[in-house]
Motif scaffolding. Structure first.
Motif, PDB file in Angstrom:
ATOM      1  N   LYS A 105      84.281  18.375  71.817  1.00 26.52           N
ATOM      2  CA  LYS A 105      84.992  17.163  72.188  1.00 26.52           C
ATOM      3  C   LYS A 105      84.183  15.933  71.815  1.00 26.52           C
ATOM      4  O   LYS A 105      84.704  14.939  71.315  1.00 26.52           O
ATOM      5  CB  LYS A 105      85.265  17.188  73.693  1.00 26.52           C
TER       6      LYS A 105
ATOM      7  N   ARG B 126      84.329  15.329  68.073  1.00 24.21           N
ATOM      8  CA  ARG B 126      85.622  14.787  67.665  1.00 24.21           C
ATOM      9  C   ARG B 126      85.731  13.327  68.056  1.00 24.21           C
ATOM     10  O   ARG B 126      86.178  12.473  67.297  1.00 24.21           O
ATOM     11  CB  ARG B 126      86.737  15.595  68.343  1.00 24.21           C
ATOM     12  N   SER B 127      85.274  13.052  69.264  1.00 25.95           N
ATOM     13  CA  SER B 127      85.365  11.692  69.765  1.00 25.95           C
ATOM     14  C   SER B 127      84.470  10.756  68.955  1.00 25.95           C
ATOM     15  O   SER B 127      84.807   9.601  68.721  1.00 25.95           O
ATOM     16  CB  SER B 127      84.965  11.711  71.239  1.00 25.95           C
TER      17      SER B 127
ATOM     18  N   THR C  80      80.631  10.335  77.389  1.00 25.36           N
ATOM     19  CA  THR C  80      81.394  11.572  77.195  1.00 25.36           C
ATOM     20  C   THR C  80      81.178  12.513  78.364  1.00 25.36           C
ATOM     21  O   THR C  80      82.105  13.138  78.878  1.00 25.36           O
ATOM     22  CB  THR C  80      80.941  12.273  75.907  1.00 25.36           C
TER      23      THR C  80
ATOM     24  N   THR D   9      82.538  21.068  75.337  1.00 31.15           N
ATOM     25  CA  THR D   9      82.120  19.675  75.493  1.00 31.15           C
ATOM     26  C   THR D   9      81.562  19.126  74.192  1.00 31.15           C
ATOM     27  O   THR D   9      81.843  17.992  73.805  1.00 31.15           O
ATOM     28  CB  THR D   9      81.034  19.579  76.574  1.00 31.15           C
TER      29      THR D   9
END
Lengths: 336, 305
Positions: free
Chosen positions: A290, A293-294, A253, A287
């Protein structure tokens, strides 16, 4: 750390037998308690008495026997060893027999206690066999020339004090005493028989099959220990797998966000450096959102990149761009 | 290892205590069984004697066998008796010593049952009420022998109509109970005296030989326990090596299939050690399947090289 495991395993192994004996004793006590709490209720009808009495005498022991097997956690081990394909390791039927015998012996104790307590108490036997009381011996057979059926109906009421109406045929107390006496004699004989069987089984073993017995005992313990150790090893592996997988996910990520510069290659000995490492490069809200969520929408594959393992943690950034092609090839093969 | 030493010493010093404890528990269980047992004399001419003597002697036999079964030392003694001579001669004195100590402990619960039965008296009254001499008591003068037998057999049952108001019933009960209790106390006294004499006089006879047999019988017991412990330790180490060997062979198989051999030689401490080269889902599935379908042979000789 292995030493602690070793001591715990040894303790469990030497106490495995005591543990199983404890469960066995608890089930025997539970069986006696169940009997005294059970509200026995004889139907006092000619054809139902025998069925009810024998049912109460024999059905709960069957249930207790099966329960004894269920509560024994070696049953799954026995089943597994029995059904596994031979593979590279021969199966030894003597070991299977030993495991089955030791489990069956323990499972038999609670049913034997139930049957003994039932017979020694006498209600069940009295209910089942009240129609077979010998009226010639105990009462007056010639009483008013009753038909067989009528006499059986009267005799069937012996267990029920309130509705018994055959006092002239045969006195109720005499019949009850007679039936209970026979029931108790059967009960004590059963107890003696079971104890003698148990004694013979224990005493004859050293006379005949001691060497084979030692062998079966060793290998059955071995199978148990091996299974436990395999589970331990798999758990350890799963822990490490998960840890590295998650670390690599964080790094991936990080890379995607193009924030590959946040690390210094050397490990800073100070606290600030440690904290920085723990943050794994994720240092702001966007970040982190994200990443979360990822994690939910797009979980990483169950496949660890090799170069992430080489040094155990993520401080080896500057090699990453060199190993990218290799990473792809590894992924390809694992899909095949 | 220190902790093991402590545990072993505990076992050694408490082998006797454990057996004494079991013996005491059985004695208490025997008394409890008697008090919770619902004595039920049949009060019929021939059944009384069989029932009474049965209750007096069958449970003690079962308790004796229980005492033998629950005592671990009886197995040790049997094994020692039946083993082939091999490299170690058998000493009969040791076997005799173990046998006598086992029997002594196993006899306590049955004797307690018999004594409690006699002191209570119900059983004795039930068994022997038909065998007393009716001339000694009133009320039997003009009864036929068969009738007398019938009446006498009903003495133990207080509520029976035939005997409820008979003048001699209570007298016969008291008479039989008195005999029963006398017998019970006499047996108790004799046994205690025998036990006392046996204990007190033992040092006078052959104390040295006794010390030897006691030492060697303890030794045999401990040796067997330690053998079992060692087998357990060995099984655990064996299993450990077998599993590690299995993981390594899986690892090698996976390596052979890869075109690019990664730098396994640089495997360092930490996660690499635990992962053992299994790094993705298919490899793990293959390993688990192989564990079930192709268990490795029981042979770790390559692993130890």
């Amino acid at each position: 750390k292995m030493d602690k495991f070793r001591m715990i395993f040894q303790f469990l192994q030497s106490n495995q037998e005591s543990f199983m004996n404890g469960i066995c004793g608890i089930m025997a006590l539970a069986s006696a308690q169940m009997y005294s709490a059970f509200d026995f209720n004889c139907p006092c009808l000619p054809s139902y008495n025998l069925a009810y009495g024998l049912g109460i005498l024999l059905a709960p022991p069957l249930v207790l026997f099966l329960l004894g097997f269920v509560m024994n956690n070696n049953v799954s081990m026995l089943a597994e060893e029995w059904r596994r394909p031979t593979g590279m390791r021969q199966k030894d039927p003597a070991v299977l027999r030993y495991m089955f015998c030791s489990m069956a012996q323990r499972a038999m104790i609670a049913p034997a206690v139930w049957i003994s307590v039932t017979l020694l108490d006498g209600k069940c036997f009295m209910c089942a066999f009240s129609t077979t009381v010998p009226v010639e011996k105990l009462g007056n057979r010639s009483y008013t020339g009753l038909s067989e059926k009528e006499m059986r109906r009267i005799l069937a009421r012996i267990p029920c004090k309130e509705i018994y109406n055959g006092q002239e045929l045969v006195a109720r107390e005499v019949a009850v005493r007679y039936l209970r006496c026979i029931s108790q004699a059967l009960g004590w004989s059963f107890v003696l028989l079971m104890t003698m069987l148990a004694f013979l089984v224990r005493a004859l073993r050293p006379c005949f099959t001691q060497a084979a017995f030692l062998k079966s005992k060793y290998w059955s313990h071995y199978i148990d220990i091996e299974r436990k150790l395999f589970d331990e090893t798999c758990t350890e592996h799963a822990k490490t797998f998960a840890k590295v997988c998650i670390q690599q996910f964080f790094e991936a990520t990080n890379k995607d966000m193009g924030l590959g510069h946040s690390h210094s290659p050397e490990k800073a000995p100070s606290d600030a450096g440690e904290e920085k490492e723990k943050l794994l490069g994720i240092t702001d809200q966007g970040t982190m959102n994200k990443l979360l969520r990822s994690w939910h929408k797009c979980k990483p594959p169950l496949c660890l990149q090799q170069e992430g393992l080489q040094n155990g943690n993520s401080s080896n950034r500057h090699h990453s761009h060199l190993s990218l092609p290799r990473k792809e090839m590894v992924t390809y093969y694992s899909k095949v | 290892m220190d902790r093991f030493r402590m545990i072993f010493q505990y076992f050694q010093s408490n082998s006797e205590s454990v057996m004494n404890g079991i013996c005491g528990l059985l004695a208490l269980a025997s008394v409890k069984m008697y008090t919770s047992f619902d004595f039920n004399c049949p009060c019929l001419p021939k059944y009384n004697m069989v029932y009474g003597l049965g209750i007096m002697f069958l449970p003690p036999m079962a308790l004796f066998l229980c005492g033998l079964i629950l005592n671990r030392q009886s197995l040790v003694m049997l094994e020692e008796w039946k083993r082939p001579t091999g490299g170690r001669k058998k000493d009969l004195a040791i076997i005799r010593y173990m046998c006598s100590s086992i029997m002594q402990r196993a006899m306590i619960a049955p004797i307690i049952w018999i004594i409690v039965t006699l002191l209570d008296g119900k059983c004795f009254i039930c068994a022997f009420s038909s065998s007393i001499d009716p001339e000694k008591f009133v009320g039997f003068a003009n009864a036929t022998p068969a009738q007398t037998q019938l009446l006498l057999s009903k003495v133990p049952c207080k509520d029976d109509e035939l005997m409820k108001n008979h003048p001699a019933r209570k007298a016969i009960s008291r008479y039989l109970r008195c005999w029963s209790q006398a017998l019970g106390w006499s047996i108790l006294l004799i046994l205690i005296m025998v036990a006392f004499l046996a204990r007190a006089l033992r040092p006078c006879f052959n104390q040295a030989a006794f010390l030897q047999t006691r030492y060697w019988s303890n030794y045999i017991d401990i040796e067997q326990k330690i053998f079992e412990e060692t087998c357990c330790e060995h099984a655990r180490d064996f299993a450990h090596k077998c599993i590690l060997h299995f993981f390594e062979s899986m690892q090698k198989e996976i390596q052979l299939r890869r075109f690019n051999a990664p730098r396994e030689a640089e495997a360092g401490e930490g996660e690499e050690d635990h992962l053992r080269g299994i790094t993705d889902r298919e490899q793990m599935n293959k390993l688990l399947k192989s564990w079930y379908y192709h268990k490795p042979p029981l042979d770790v000789s390559q692993a130890t090289q």
